[in-house]
Design an enzyme around this catalytic site. Structure first.
Site, mmCIF file in Angstrom:
data_model
loop_
_atom_site.group_PDB
_atom_site.id
_atom_site.type_symbol
_atom_site.label_atom_id
_atom_site.label_comp_id
_atom_site.label_asym_id
_atom_site.label_seq_id
_atom_site.Cartn_x
_atom_site.Cartn_y
_atom_site.Cartn_z
ATOM 1 C CG ASP A 41 59.921 -47.496 -13.840
ATOM 2 O OD1 ASP A 41 59.033 -46.930 -13.138
ATOM 3 O OD2 ASP A 41 60.196 -48.424 -13.823
ATOM 4 C CB SER A 81 57.913 -50.915 -12.498
ATOM 5 O OG SER A 81 57.650 -49.727 -12.368
ATOM 6 C CD GLU A 274 64.058 -48.920 -15.198
ATOM 7 O OE1 GLU A 274 62.599 -48.972 -14.912
ATOM 8 O OE2 GLU A 274 64.755 -49.546 -14.916
ATOM 9 C CG HIS A 283 56.917 -43.382 -6.472
ATOM 10 N ND1 HIS A 283 55.650 -43.951 -6.557
ATOM 11 C CD2 HIS A 283 57.432 -44.431 -7.338
ATOM 12 C CE1 HIS A 283 55.167 -44.887 -7.152
ATOM 13 N NE2 HIS A 283 56.365 -45.357 -7.608
ATOM 14 C CG ASP A 321 57.484 -48.432 -16.458
ATOM 15 O OD1 ASP A 321 57.060 -47.168 -16.428
ATOM 16 O OD2 ASP A 321 57.918 -49.258 -15.603
ATOM 17 C CG HIS A 322 53.975 -47.319 -14.599
ATOM 18 N ND1 HIS A 322 54.345 -46.375 -13.636
ATOM 19 C CD2 HIS A 322 54.869 -48.331 -14.326
ATOM 20 C CE1 HIS A 322 55.357 -46.618 -13.075
ATOM 21 N NE2 HIS A 322 55.543 -47.688 -13.287
ATOM 22 C CG HIS A 421 52.703 -46.543 -10.646
ATOM 23 N ND1 HIS A 421 53.030 -47.800 -10.709
ATOM 24 C CD2 HIS A 421 53.885 -45.980 -10.047
ATOM 25 C CE1 HIS A 421 54.528 -48.086 -10.419
ATOM 26 N NE2 HIS A 421 54.812 -46.952 -9.971
#
Length: 536
Positions: A41, A81, A274, A283, A321-322, A421
């Protein structure tokens, strides 16, 4: 000639025998098929480079690089997400915060659900609460990723074979936990199942081995089904775990155990793993935490590859995912001297840290008398007077963490562009039969997986699995209403003549005149519409 006649006769007899014996006596049985999908993630490319330098060897991921993945959502060039996980779970690009729901708000069957309905064993593993966006996207359906109560309930009633991760708080009735902090002060923490249901009891009565600690996870299996929940919320960062939370398992250990349990089935399995907290560290702009979780994830990939290489019928796909944070090796301070910065200039400051910034500040006493020790555990020794004063002046733990990661990034010559993100394409890693290659869309991943496993999410019954329950049963002559629309446990009630059908939200059954009838999937309520599956 006699010998030739005998050989000819024997050949004919063997040919006739091959038509009369069961095919399993002549041909090998169809091989099982397994899929292990691993998701990092919130991981950008520079942190992979930095983690490789930090470890000093190639990553397991490096051995299976096959292409790239585009990550945008239905509404934005930068996804969250929930939308990204839903795209990889359902094959549909959707809106931010939606969990396995089409952009129009209708549930979309996931590749995990399709695998389960096709006879495969299924499981999820995460270092976040399992109710968090990515694992939720494979196992539940909500319009808001924050509906942890509904997500957790759906997961319990989905009938998965293995669930491992955090999130105990959303399995228990609402209550208060009492504990003392480092200064002996009593503190109270709410745990959150607002509907009052005890899902732990449901899990325990459903044939699962229940594991609450690392040693419980690693003990010999009693059942083929396993539910492990190792923290009220998230599992610790790997760099912190051994020192601060030794009773919690690593991601690699959970992955290994999950594979072992799931591989006991005859047909095969689908497992989603995950590495949740690269994103959490990103973050915070904490490069130490990011490296911790990339390497933890890479170890889990190693477990998957070890199994796949021996099994030879297992497709392994790994992806993020990003992106997140815009981390760069190099910053505004390296404009003039980037040509003279060997890898050690980036790595050495990071290697002085023994804990992530979250792990370090978790040890801070309320009166801050151990501030120097906390800073040192994050690798920030030998501070100047100005640097130390900035730490002392931080008003909150969050402010202190911000100062710590800012100074670490400066010492390690790293840059960050955001605390949010980012929208770049990400790497695609794959191994095994049917592996995807090239630059693909994130919605192509479940298509590749379902094709390999022999089912489709876009055609046939799976494409229209969920129907509007009120509309369907009214078409059959029933009167339909929703009881407790604003309560925590709404029920759709359909009445016709002497028949009364009651469909509880998030459950895999309904009541027909008081008799419990099992369903193949859970009932989904979005606050307006009840979605159910019906067999014609």
């Amino acid at each position: 000639m006699k010998t030739l006649k005998r050989l000819t006769t024997l050949t004919i007899l063997l040919s006739l025998l091959s038509f009369t014996l069961p095919s399993t006596c002549i041909f090998a049985a169809q091989p099982h098929k397994n899929v292990i999908l691993l998701i990092m993630d919130g991981t950008n490319s520079d942190i992979l480079t930095l983690s490789r330098w930090y470890r000093g060897t190639d990553l397991q991921l490096d051995k299976i690089l096959t292409g790239g993945v585009r990550t945008y959502s239905a509404q934005s060039a930068i996804t969250d997400s929930a939308a990204a996980g839903s795209a990889m779970a359902t094959g549909v690009k959707t809106k931010a915060d939606f969990i396995a729901m089409n952009p129009d708000g209708r549930p979309a069957l996931t590749v995990l659900e399709g695998a389960k309905l096709s006879g495969y064993r299924t499981g999820i593993v995460a270092t976040s609460p399992v109710q968090h966006a990515t694992p939720a996207a494979f196992t539940s359906h909500t319009l808001n990723r924050d509906e942890f109560g509904d997500i957790g309930e759906q997961q319990v009633y989905q009938g998965l074979d293995v669930v491992l991760g955090g999130g105990a708080a959303w399995l228990k009735p609402q209550s208060k936990d009492h504990a003392k902090d480092d200064d002996g002060m009593l503190k109270t923490k709410e745990v959150s199942r607002e509907d009052g249901e005890n899902l732990v009891k449901v899990i325990s009565s459903s044939g699962y081995d229940m594991a609450l600690r690392r040693d419980g996870l690693l003990r010999k299996a009693q059942s083929s089904k396993l539910w492990g929940v190792f923290a009220d919320e998230d599992i610790s960062y790997e760099f912190d775990r051994e020192t601060l939370k030794p009773d919690e398992p690593s991601l690699a250990e959970m992955t290994s155990v999950a594979i072992n349990r799931l591989s006991q089935g005859e047909k095969g399995f689908f497992l989603m793993v995950e590495g949740s907290k690269v994103d959490w560290a990103a973050h915070k702009n904490d490069p130490v935490g990011m490296i911790s979780e990339v390497l933890s994830f890479d170890d889990a990939v190693g477990e998957a590859l070890d199994f796949a290489r021996k099994d030879r019928n297992t497709l392994v796909v790994a992806v993020t995912d990003h992106g997140n944070s815009g981390l760069t090796l190099g910053n505004q301070g390296t404009n003039g001297d980037y040509k003279n910065l060997p890898a050690e200039k980036f790595i050495e400051p990071l290697k002085k840290a023994k804990l992530t910034v979250k792990g370090a500040t978790s040890q801070l006493k309320k009166n801050r008398t151990n501030l120097k020790e906390v800073l040192s555990s994050y690798g920030l020794g030998n501070l100047s007077s100005k640097e130390y004063c900035a730490m002392e002046d931080a008003k909150s733990v969050e402010d202190l963490e911000s100062e710590m990661v800012r100074l670490m990034a400066k010492r390690a010559n790293l840059g960050f562009t955001t605390h949010g993100h980012t929208g770049e394409d990400v790497f695609l890693y794959a191994y095994g039969p049917g592996k995807p290659v090239g630059l693909i869309e994130n919605i192509d991943i479940p298509k590749v997986i379902s094709s390999y496993m022999g089912f489709s999410l876009t055609t046939g019954k799976f494409a229209t699995w969920y129907v509007d329950g009120k509309e369907y049963y009214r078409g059959k002559g029933f009167k339909v209403k929703i009881e407790g629309r604003t309560s925590k446990n709404p029920v759709m009630v359909a009445t016709r003549d002497d028949q009364v059908l009651r469909f509880p939200e998030n459950k895999d059954f309904y009541w027909r005149n008081g008799d419990k009838v099992g369903l193949k999937s859970v009932n989904v309520y979005d606050g307006e519409t009840f979605y159910v599956h019906v067999e014609e």
